[in-house]
Design a protein around this motif. Structure first.
Motif, PDB file in Angstrom:
ATOM      1  N   ALA A  78       4.867  -8.419  16.179  1.00 19.62           N
ATOM      2  CA  ALA A  78       4.835  -7.005  16.551  1.00 19.62           C
ATOM      3  C   ALA A  78       3.414  -6.473  16.712  1.00 19.62           C
ATOM      4  CB  ALA A  78       5.573  -6.174  15.500  1.00 19.62           C
ATOM      5  N   LEU A  79       2.397  -7.305  16.443  1.00 24.16           N
ATOM      6  CA  LEU A  79       1.014  -6.816  16.486  1.00 24.16           C
ATOM      7  C   LEU A  79       0.593  -6.302  17.871  1.00 24.16           C
ATOM      8  CD1 LEU A  79      -0.937  -9.308  14.192  1.00 24.16           C
ATOM      9  CD2 LEU A  79      -0.400  -6.904  13.765  1.00 24.16           C
ATOM     10  N   PRO A  80       0.924  -6.986  18.962  1.00 31.10           N
ATOM     11  CA  PRO A  80       0.519  -6.444  20.267  1.00 31.10           C
ATOM     12  C   PRO A  80       1.077  -5.043  20.520  1.00 31.10           C
ATOM     13  CG  PRO A  80       1.138  -8.742  20.483  1.00 31.10           C
ATOM     14  CD  PRO A  80       1.543  -8.320  19.108  1.00 31.10           C
ATOM     15  N   ALA A  81       2.355  -4.834  20.185  1.00 32.07           N
ATOM     16  CA  ALA A  81       2.949  -3.512  20.373  1.00 32.07           C
ATOM     17  C   ALA A  81       2.298  -2.498  19.443  1.00 32.07           C
ATOM     18  CB  ALA A  81       4.454  -3.573  20.113  1.00 32.07           C
ATOM     19  N   ALA A  82       2.029  -2.902  18.198  1.00 32.16           N
ATOM     20  CA  ALA A  82       1.372  -1.998  17.250  1.00 32.16           C
ATOM     21  C   ALA A  82       0.002  -1.576  17.779  1.00 32.16           C
ATOM     22  CB  ALA A  82       1.228  -2.679  15.891  1.00 32.16           C
ATOM     23  N   ALA A  83      -0.757  -2.528  18.291  1.00 34.94           N
ATOM     24  CA  ALA A  83      -2.092  -2.220  18.822  1.00 34.94           C
ATOM     25  C   ALA A  83      -2.002  -1.284  20.015  1.00 34.94           C
ATOM     26  CB  ALA A  83      -2.802  -3.519  19.213  1.00 34.94           C
ATOM     27  N   GLY A  93      -8.369   1.976  14.105  1.00 33.19           N
ATOM     28  CA  GLY A  93      -9.598   1.535  13.455  1.00 33.19           C
ATOM     29  C   GLY A  93      -9.336   0.420  12.456  1.00 33.19           C
ATOM     30  N   HIS A  94      -8.268   0.558  11.700  1.00 30.26           N
ATOM     31  CA  HIS A  94      -7.893  -0.488  10.732  1.00 30.26           C
ATOM     32  C   HIS A  94      -7.636  -1.813  11.443  1.00 30.26           C
ATOM     33  CE1 HIS A  94      -5.820  -2.541   7.461  1.00 30.26           C
ATOM     34  NE2 HIS A  94      -4.780  -2.713   8.256  1.00 30.26           N
ATOM     35  N   MET A  95      -6.968  -1.746  12.581  1.00 35.10           N
ATOM     36  CA  MET A  95      -6.671  -2.971  13.321  1.00 35.10           C
ATOM     37  C   MET A  95      -7.947  -3.598  13.863  1.00 35.10           C
ATOM     38  SD  MET A  95      -3.090  -1.976  15.236  1.00 35.10           S
ATOM     39  CE  MET A  95      -2.590  -3.695  15.435  1.00 35.10           C
ATOM     40  N   LEU A  96      -8.894  -2.755  14.264  1.00 32.95           N
ATOM     41  CA  LEU A  96     -10.165  -3.268  14.765  1.00 32.95           C
ATOM     42  C   LEU A  96     -10.999  -3.901  13.653  1.00 32.95           C
ATOM     43  CD1 LEU A  96     -11.077  -0.314  17.157  1.00 32.95           C
ATOM     44  CD2 LEU A  96     -10.676  -2.683  17.870  1.00 32.95           C
ATOM     45  N   GLY A 151      -4.238  -8.066  16.126  1.00 34.47           N
ATOM     46  CA  GLY A 151      -3.729  -7.834  17.465  1.00 34.47           C
ATOM     47  C   GLY A 151      -4.782  -7.419  18.467  1.00 34.47           C
ATOM     48  N   VAL A 152      -6.013  -7.288  18.019  1.00 36.94           N
ATOM     49  CA  VAL A 152      -7.138  -6.905  18.879  1.00 36.94           C
ATOM     50  C   VAL A 152      -8.366  -7.685  18.425  1.00 36.94           C
ATOM     51  CG1 VAL A 152      -6.298  -4.570  19.381  1.00 36.94           C
ATOM     52  CG2 VAL A 152      -7.713  -4.966  17.356  1.00 36.94           C
ATOM     53  N   GLU A 153      -9.388  -7.704  19.255  1.00 39.50           N
ATOM     54  CA  GLU A 153     -10.645  -8.347  18.860  1.00 39.50           C
ATOM     55  C   GLU A 153     -11.354  -7.467  17.833  1.00 39.50           C
ATOM     56  OE1 GLU A 153     -14.780 -10.024  20.890  1.00 39.50           O
ATOM     57  OE2 GLU A 153     -13.080  -9.407  22.152  1.00 39.50           O
ATOM     58  N   GLU A 154     -11.888  -8.088  16.804  1.00 36.06           N
ATOM     59  CA  GLU A 154     -12.574  -7.339  15.751  1.00 36.06           C
ATOM     60  C   GLU A 154     -13.763  -6.577  16.314  1.00 36.06           C
ATOM     61  OE1 GLU A 154     -15.135  -8.363  11.756  1.00 36.06           O
ATOM     62  OE2 GLU A 154     -13.334  -9.568  12.163  1.00 36.06           O
ATOM     63  N   ASP A 155     -13.879  -5.293  15.936  1.00 34.96           N
ATOM     64  CA  ASP A 155     -14.972  -4.448  16.409  1.00 34.96           C
ATOM     65  C   ASP A 155     -15.228  -3.384  15.348  1.00 34.96           C
ATOM     66  OD1 ASP A 155     -16.742  -2.702  17.655  1.00 34.96           O
ATOM     67  OD2 ASP A 155     -15.760  -2.850  19.609  1.00 34.96           O
ATOM     68  N   ARG A 156     -16.069  -3.711  14.378  1.00 32.77           N
ATOM     69  CA  ARG A 156     -16.310  -2.820  13.244  1.00 32.77           C
ATOM     70  C   ARG A 156     -17.041  -1.548  13.663  1.00 32.77           C
ATOM     71  NH1 ARG A 156     -15.571  -5.278   8.270  1.00 32.77           N
ATOM     72  NH2 ARG A 156     -17.153  -4.006   7.253  1.00 32.77           N
ATOM     73  N   GLU A 157     -17.911  -1.657  14.664  1.00 32.02           N
ATOM     74  CA  GLU A 157     -18.650  -0.472  15.109  1.00 32.02           C
ATOM     75  C   GLU A 157     -17.693   0.555  15.712  1.00 32.02           C
ATOM     76  OE1 GLU A 157     -22.339   0.748  18.115  1.00 32.02           O
ATOM     77  OE2 GLU A 157     -21.961  -1.362  17.606  1.00 32.02           O
ATOM     78  N   PHE A 187     -12.832   5.894  12.535  1.00 26.74           N
ATOM     79  CA  PHE A 187     -12.645   6.419  11.190  1.00 26.74           C
ATOM     80  C   PHE A 187     -13.379   7.750  11.027  1.00 26.74           C
ATOM     81  CE2 PHE A 187     -12.146   1.823   9.515  1.00 26.74           C
ATOM     82  CZ  PHE A 187     -10.782   1.866   9.727  1.00 26.74           C
ATOM     83  N   ARG A 188     -14.573   7.832  11.616  1.00 24.64           N
ATOM     84  CA  ARG A 188     -15.330   9.086  11.517  1.00 24.64           C
ATOM     85  C   ARG A 188     -14.596  10.214  12.245  1.00 24.64           C
ATOM     86  NH1 ARG A 188     -20.093  10.066   9.610  1.00 24.64           N
ATOM     87  NH2 ARG A 188     -20.713   7.855   9.604  1.00 24.64           N
ATOM     88  N   ALA A 189     -14.044   9.894  13.412  1.00 30.27           N
ATOM     89  CA  ALA A 189     -13.289  10.902  14.148  1.00 30.27           C
ATOM     90  C   ALA A 189     -12.062  11.338  13.349  1.00 30.27           C
ATOM     91  CB  ALA A 189     -12.868  10.349  15.507  1.00 30.27           C
ATOM     92  N   ALA A 190     -11.377  10.374  12.733  1.00 31.01           N
ATOM     93  CA  ALA A 190     -10.208  10.701  11.916  1.00 31.01           C
ATOM     94  C   ALA A 190     -10.608  11.558  10.723  1.00 31.01           C
ATOM     95  CB  ALA A 190      -9.520   9.423  11.443  1.00 31.01           C
TER      96      ALA A 190
END
Length: 267
Positions: free
Chosen positions: A71-76, A95-98, A103-109, A115-118
């Protein structure tokens, strides 16, 4: 209560409210809540596909928590839609998925930006997640405290850990106690050990045994062995054990501990 709220919302056709209620029930340990949360996705999909960002964010969260990796692709996809719509819950979830590469490529930035927007949108978990990523110590401490004061109990426990690492032991103990009072068992253990050993305060065996008793009441029996050792070592007398039990709301454990002492010991 949450299950009843969810059923009422479902009967009224408010599937988003129903889903939120079932998830809350599941978070409190209800297996039925988890099952109903998974089942309600069938009703959420058309809402999300029809443009409801709130349904999309909720759907993404349920897929992440209650479905397997398929279900990860649909969740992303749904999390991204909700994030791009500016919904704090969607920003936090995507952001958590990143961060985790789910289900996505890791991107901490990019995750930190979400997260800041949230957080700026008032999302307490967004503040907590941002606090885990930022490099600025003062900012992270402020974010942890803000998240804790908005009800994220684990944020208080992590804040205590961070303060302890900075040798701000008195403040750290205060937050361990706060988190313990809100049901965090690891914080209960920390508070008990710190009171026993005199970190951040003078040694206080009554408070130490109190929190060991509370741990036991929360299903963690590790602390009771520590309490037994303290009592048998003469660290506190019978009346102090009873006071610890009173503070813990568990006089039965206090009497059980007293009964383990050799006759006359601890008086």
């Amino acid at each position: 209560m949450h299950l009843d709220d969810g059923r009422k919302a479902a009967e009224a056709g408010d599937w988003v409210a129903a889903g939120h209620a079932f998830v809350r029930a599941a978070m409190e340990g209800s297996a039925e809540g988890a099952e109903l949360a998974a089942r309600v996705t069938a009703e959420l999909v058309p809402l999300a596909d029809g443009g409801s960002a709130e349904a999309a964010a909720l759907l993404a969260g349920i897929y992440l928590e209650y479905f397997d990796e398929s279900a990860l692709p649909a969740a992303a996809a749904y999390a991204r839609v909700a994030a791009e719509a500016g919904l704090p819950a969607g920003q936090r979830t995507y952001g958590h998925m990143l961060v985790k590469g789910l289900g996505v490529e890791e991107d901490r930035e990019r995750a930190a930006a979400l997260f800041r927007a949230a957080a700026e949108g008032g999302d307490a978990y967004g503040r907590f997640n941002l606090a885990l990523l930022v490099d600025d110590t003062d900012e992270s401490l402020q974010l942890f405290e803000a998240a804790a004061r908005e009800g994220i109990v684990v944020a208080g426990a992590v804040l205590a850990d961070r303060l302890s690492a900075l040798d701000r032991d008195e403040e750290a103990l205060g937050w361990y106690v706060w988190a313990a009072e809100h049901g965090h068992t690891e914080a209960m253990n920390a508070a008990a050990c710190w009171y026993r050993d005199g970190f951040g305060t003078a040694p206080d065996p009554v408070q130490a045994v109190r929190w060991f008793f509370v741990m036991l009441a929360h299903g963690d029996g590790n602390g009771v062995h520590e309490a037994i050792q303290m009592a048998k070592a003469g660290a506190l007398n019978v009346e102090q054990i009873r006071e610890a039990g009173r503070l813990a709301g568990d006089p039965t454990s206090a009497e059980t501990l007293i009964g383990m002492l050799p006759s006359g010991e601890g008086f």
